[in-house]
Scaffold this motif. Sequence first.
Motif, PDB file in Angstrom:
ATOM      1  N   HIS A  97       0.812  -1.207   0.000  1.00 45.98           N
ATOM      2  CA  HIS A  97       0.000   0.000   0.000  1.00 45.98           C
ATOM      3  C   HIS A  97       0.854   1.268   0.000  1.00 45.98           C
ATOM      4  CE1 HIS A  97      -2.600  -3.096   2.145  1.00 45.98           C
ATOM      5  NE2 HIS A  97      -3.256  -2.833   1.028  1.00 45.98           N
ATOM      6  N   GLY A  98       1.442   1.616   1.160  1.00 50.94           N
ATOM      7  CA  GLY A  98       2.089   2.913   1.267  1.00 50.94           C
ATOM      8  C   GLY A  98       3.581   2.907   1.462  1.00 50.94           C
ATOM      9  N   ASP A  99       4.195   1.749   1.745  1.00 52.76           N
ATOM     10  CA  ASP A  99       5.650   1.713   1.939  1.00 52.76           C
ATOM     11  C   ASP A  99       6.377   1.796   0.598  1.00 52.76           C
ATOM     12  OD1 ASP A  99       5.130   1.440   4.584  1.00 52.76           O
ATOM     13  OD2 ASP A  99       6.179  -0.451   4.859  1.00 52.76           O
ATOM     14  N   ASN A 100       7.535   2.450   0.616  1.00 52.00           N
ATOM     15  CA  ASN A 100       8.298   2.584  -0.614  1.00 52.00           C
ATOM     16  C   ASN A 100       9.752   2.912  -0.285  1.00 52.00           C
ATOM     17  OD1 ASN A 100       9.155   4.071  -3.348  1.00 52.00           O
ATOM     18  ND2 ASN A 100       7.319   2.881  -3.737  1.00 52.00           N
ATOM     19  N   TYR A 101      10.634   2.630  -1.229  1.00 51.76           N
ATOM     20  CA  TYR A 101      12.030   3.027  -1.093  1.00 51.76           C
ATOM     21  C   TYR A 101      12.506   3.550  -2.436  1.00 51.76           C
ATOM     22  CZ  TYR A 101      12.864  -1.563  -3.232  1.00 51.76           C
ATOM     23  OH  TYR A 101      12.833  -2.656  -4.075  1.00 51.76           O
ATOM     24  N   ASP A 102      13.544   4.361  -2.390  1.00 49.48           N
ATOM     25  CA  ASP A 102      14.083   4.942  -3.611  1.00 49.48           C
ATOM     26  C   ASP A 102      15.569   5.215  -3.378  1.00 49.48           C
ATOM     27  OD1 ASP A 102      13.962   5.887  -6.224  1.00 49.48           O
ATOM     28  OD2 ASP A 102      13.477   7.941  -5.618  1.00 49.48           O
ATOM     29  N   TRP A 103      16.342   5.209  -4.452  1.00 51.45           N
ATOM     30  CA  TRP A 103      17.746   5.585  -4.338  1.00 51.45           C
ATOM     31  C   TRP A 103      18.221   6.200  -5.638  1.00 51.45           C
ATOM     32  CZ3 TRP A 103      17.259  -0.025  -3.404  1.00 51.45           C
ATOM     33  CH2 TRP A 103      17.450  -0.804  -4.550  1.00 51.45           C
ATOM     34  N   ALA A 104      19.314   6.942  -5.526  1.00 52.70           N
ATOM     35  CA  ALA A 104      19.950   7.534  -6.703  1.00 52.70           C
ATOM     36  C   ALA A 104      21.430   7.673  -6.413  1.00 52.70           C
ATOM     37  CB  ALA A 104      19.345   8.900  -7.024  1.00 52.70           C
ATOM     38  N   ALA A 105      22.255   7.219  -7.356  1.00 48.18           N
ATOM     39  CA  ALA A 105      23.713   7.271  -7.196  1.00 48.18           C
ATOM     40  C   ALA A 105      24.296   8.258  -8.195  1.00 48.18           C
ATOM     41  CB  ALA A 105      24.319   5.888  -7.408  1.00 48.18           C
ATOM     42  N   ASP A 106      25.181   9.094  -7.716  1.00 51.63           N
ATOM     43  CA  ASP A 106      25.955   9.984  -8.566  1.00 51.63           C
ATOM     44  C   ASP A 106      27.437   9.673  -8.376  1.00 51.63           C
ATOM     45  OD1 ASP A 106      23.745  11.412  -9.604  1.00 51.63           O
ATOM     46  OD2 ASP A 106      23.605  12.536  -7.727  1.00 51.63           O
ATOM     47  N   ARG A 107      28.288  10.453  -9.016  1.00 57.67           N
ATOM     48  CA  ARG A 107      29.723  10.205  -8.939  1.00 57.67           C
ATOM     49  C   ARG A 107      30.225  10.272  -7.496  1.00 57.67           C
ATOM     50  NH1 ARG A 107      33.746  10.635 -12.646  1.00 57.67           N
ATOM     51  NH2 ARG A 107      32.293  11.542 -14.142  1.00 57.67           N
TER      52      ARG A 107
END
Length: 395
Positions: free
Chosen positions: A188-198
């Motif tokens: 329903h409402g749980d979520n995760y996210d990520w982003a990698a840069d240098r």
Amino acid sequence: MTESSEIERAVRTAAPYALVETVRAQLAASHGATSVRLFLADYGLTVLNPLEALDQVADPPQPLSIHNSPEGRAFGSQEPREHQIRHGDAVDHHLPVTVRGERLGILTVRLPGDRSTRQTVDELTQVADLLGHEILVAERDTDLYRRARRTSRLTLAAEMQWQLLPARACSAQEYAIGAQLEPAYAIHGDNYDWAADRDELTLALTNGMGDGIQASLLTNLAVNALRNARRAGIPIADQAALADQALYEQYRGASYVSTLLLRFELATGRVEIVDAGSPQLWRRRGRTVERIDLEPQLPLGMFEETQYVTQDLRVLPGDRLLIVSDGVFDAASPTGEFYGERALALAIHATSLLPAANVPRAVLRELAEYRETDTTDDALVLCLDWFGREGTVGN
């Protein structure tokens, strides 16, 4: 043109829905393969679904256990495995299909015994890697591979949530990440996210209040607001503030999102954290497992124009961080006893030898045994192993 170049060209120019057929034809011609099959891990990471099952009405291939099959063992170890066919001299080669740490499934190639050399296995491993990358590209244009990942129909809320996720695992020189949501087919409402840069890695763990479509819509707005702010290149405290404004403008405080934001400096191991809600952060360093106490701030969207501040943490090479939602530590046994911190610490110890990609599924499996019953609450586990860069000095 070499055989490997010909295979690569054929796969890259194949129709999105015809990748496996193209690989099958190429390996039959170049290596004498008599069978080529693709198995994809389902959303719950419990079985490997054969892609061919979607096209066969009569007697379709059956899903294989991730935990108790030759293919599943290759998936778990992430190493090619061989299986001698009982009748004849053919050999099945089970090859992990993995992209930057994201474990998609297994490619099984049957070859004559005299063609099953070490060099051939290396070549097949390259084909499996190529196939994995092309599947991720093809998913923009076909639903074939996403359909093959499900053992039952996703709820609409779950469909929306899975579309938001970056992957279930990711690895780089400095870190390895694994994450999983449960119940996989009705989140329903749980979520995760990520982003990698240098130079940095950003993680975001969110838990939208409510359930069903409303919780999913709320989380969708929160995740996209955080992404929009992150992509503007601003600090994570300001990312939280801008997402808070977007949520408050839409819901006027009636709905809000618990959030934990982390920004890692890859060169130093310094971590900036904004704790705006319920997700808990745990650390295993050596033999010590402890919960990291953070200063709680208001969830995103609760009040107008909330200001957020960061806290600092330092991770050292060898550290393991585990982030869990309230659906984990507030889960109750049939007798009403909460899972709690002691049980979670024991689970972190018990999974210490597993790679990061395998830890969330193992913790959630133990949690399910503790509950003994199904639950409607979401449970999120994210594991990050920190390796650091060579020459990093810890305090």
